[in-house]
Every structure is written in structure tokens, then in C-alpha cells.
Scaffold this active site. Structure first.
Site, PDB file in Angstrom:
ATOM      1  N   GLU A   1       0.865  -1.187   0.000  1.00 25.13           N
ATOM      2  CA  GLU A   1       0.000   0.000   0.000  1.00 25.13           C
ATOM      3  C   GLU A   1       0.892   1.225   0.000  1.00 25.13           C
ATOM      4  OE1 GLU A   1      -2.645   2.564  -0.346  1.00 25.13           O
ATOM      5  OE2 GLU A   1      -3.502   0.550  -0.141  1.00 25.13           O
TER       6      GLU A   1
ATOM      7  N   LYS B   1      -9.993   8.509 -16.147  1.00 29.64           N
ATOM      8  CA  LYS B   1      -9.661   9.422 -17.249  1.00 29.64           C
ATOM      9  C   LYS B   1      -8.743   8.720 -18.239  1.00 29.64           C
ATOM     10  CE  LYS B   1     -10.194  13.538 -14.460  1.00 29.64           C
ATOM     11  NZ  LYS B   1      -9.545  14.657 -13.814  1.00 29.64           N
TER      12      LYS B   1
ATOM     13  N   ASP C   1      -7.964   1.322  -7.877  1.00 33.13           N
ATOM     14  CA  ASP C   1      -8.397   2.600  -8.433  1.00 33.13           C
ATOM     15  C   ASP C   1      -8.562   2.424  -9.940  1.00 33.13           C
ATOM     16  OD1 ASP C   1      -8.645   5.221  -9.405  1.00 33.13           O
ATOM     17  OD2 ASP C   1      -7.255   6.024  -7.915  1.00 33.13           O
TER      18      ASP C   1
END
Length: 180
Positions: free
Chosen positions: A70, A123, A119
Site C-alpha cells: 500500500e 480518465k 483505483d
């Protein structure tokens, strides 16, 4: 996932450096021997978030090693607190970006890779950041053992469809399941 900045996070992590590996680049090819001190398979979760998934895996499979990766320090503190509650000797944490996986792991060192609800970087100009982009898939192929497995879960249809195309372009053997 939004988490408020925790100014105390760095200090908290440093006090638990036996769990959070501060110098992970030193263990490339030596994770089993130097860190886990056993010969059990190593599985990684990239983008572990708050750690529920990997904590449960480590609890259920004491004969396997796990590494949570992470990059957000504030989120790592949540994962670390859960680790402390459960005291799992088969789980370690690395605070690092997935782009550096080749520097962290040797070829054929990882048994399984988990990508859970990554994620989606929606875009178009951010497609190279997606964890299923060809550059990442090439890294995964190198660090996975022969017949190693990549588990990918998402609730984002666009990321799912993009990822299917990337897996096919990069000649990954697929088994898919879609829950509606």
C-alpha cells in the site's frame, strides 16, 4: 478511498518496523529466508487498503506468507492496527508504489497476486496508472512463479472491460466470473 492525513502515521509505522518493512529493496529474492524465515509460498496484495482481505487470508492460511503493498501511509496505519490485533507472523507490510515491484521481488518469487477493487483511473490520460495496464502485466509475469495466479476483482465496468482486453492482448489465461 479517502482517508484523512494522519500526522502521527510515520512515527507509528517506525515503531512497528518489524511489521512494515522499511528497506524492502534489500530483500529482493530473499523474502522467504530473511523476512519470513520459512519456505512457504509468498502471496501479495497490491493496494491493500485497510487490509480486511489480506488479514483474513493470512488468518486462514498460516502455511502461506503474505505481503500487503500500500502506498498511502495514513491507510497503512489502519492495516497495521488490524495486524497488531491479530498478531499474524505470516503477514508483512510494504509502503510502496506498485511500479517498483521489479525492484522488490525477483523473477519467480511470488505465488499469487491479488488486485482487489483497484483505483480505476477513469480518465483516458491516466490509463498507464491502472494496475492491469500492460506494463504492470509484464512485471507480474516476471515475478510470478510458473503457473502463478493473478486474482483481479473490480466493481467498475469500464475497468473490467479494459482489463479483459489487456489480459487478452498480453496472452494471459483467463477464468472470469461476473457477479451482477
Amino acid at each position: 478511498m479517502r482517508v484523512r492525513n494522519k500526522p502521527w502515521a510515520k512515527e507509528f509505522i517506525l515503531t512497528h518496523n518489524n511489521l512494515c518493512i522499511n528497506d524492502p529493496y534489500n530483500y529482493k529474492g530473499k523474502w522467504k529466508k530473511k523476512i519470513f524465515q520459512n519456505k512457504n509460498p509468498i502471496n501479495i496484495e497490491i493496494g491493500s487498503g485497510k487490509g480486511n482481505f489480506i488479514i483474513n487470508l493470512a488468518k486462514q492460511n498460516s502455511n502461506q506468507n503474505y505481503i500487503a503493498i500500500e502506498k498511502n501511509i495514513s491507510i497503512v496505519t489502519i492495516l497495521l492496527k488490524k495486524w497488531i490485533e491479530n498478531k499474524l507472523c505470516n503477514l508483512k507490510i510494504i509502503i510502496e508504489d506498485a511500479i517498483n515491484l521489479k525492484k522488490l521481488f525477483a523473477n519467480n518469487e511470488i505465488n499469487k497476486i491479488y488486485l482487489n477493487f483497484s483505483d480505476p483511473w477513469p480518465k483516458k490520460r491516466h490509463f498507464k496508472r491502472r494496475l492491469t495496464y500492460q506494463k504492470f502485466l509484464e512485471i507480474y509475469k516476471k515475478i510470478l512463479i510458473k503457473n502463478g495466479q493473478l486474482y483481479f476483482k473490480t466493481d467498475n465496468n469500464n475497468l473490467f472491460n479494459y482489463s479483459l482486453l489487456e489480459f487478452q492482448k498480453n496472452k494471459w489465461n483467463l477464468w472470469t466470473s461476473r457477479i451482477k
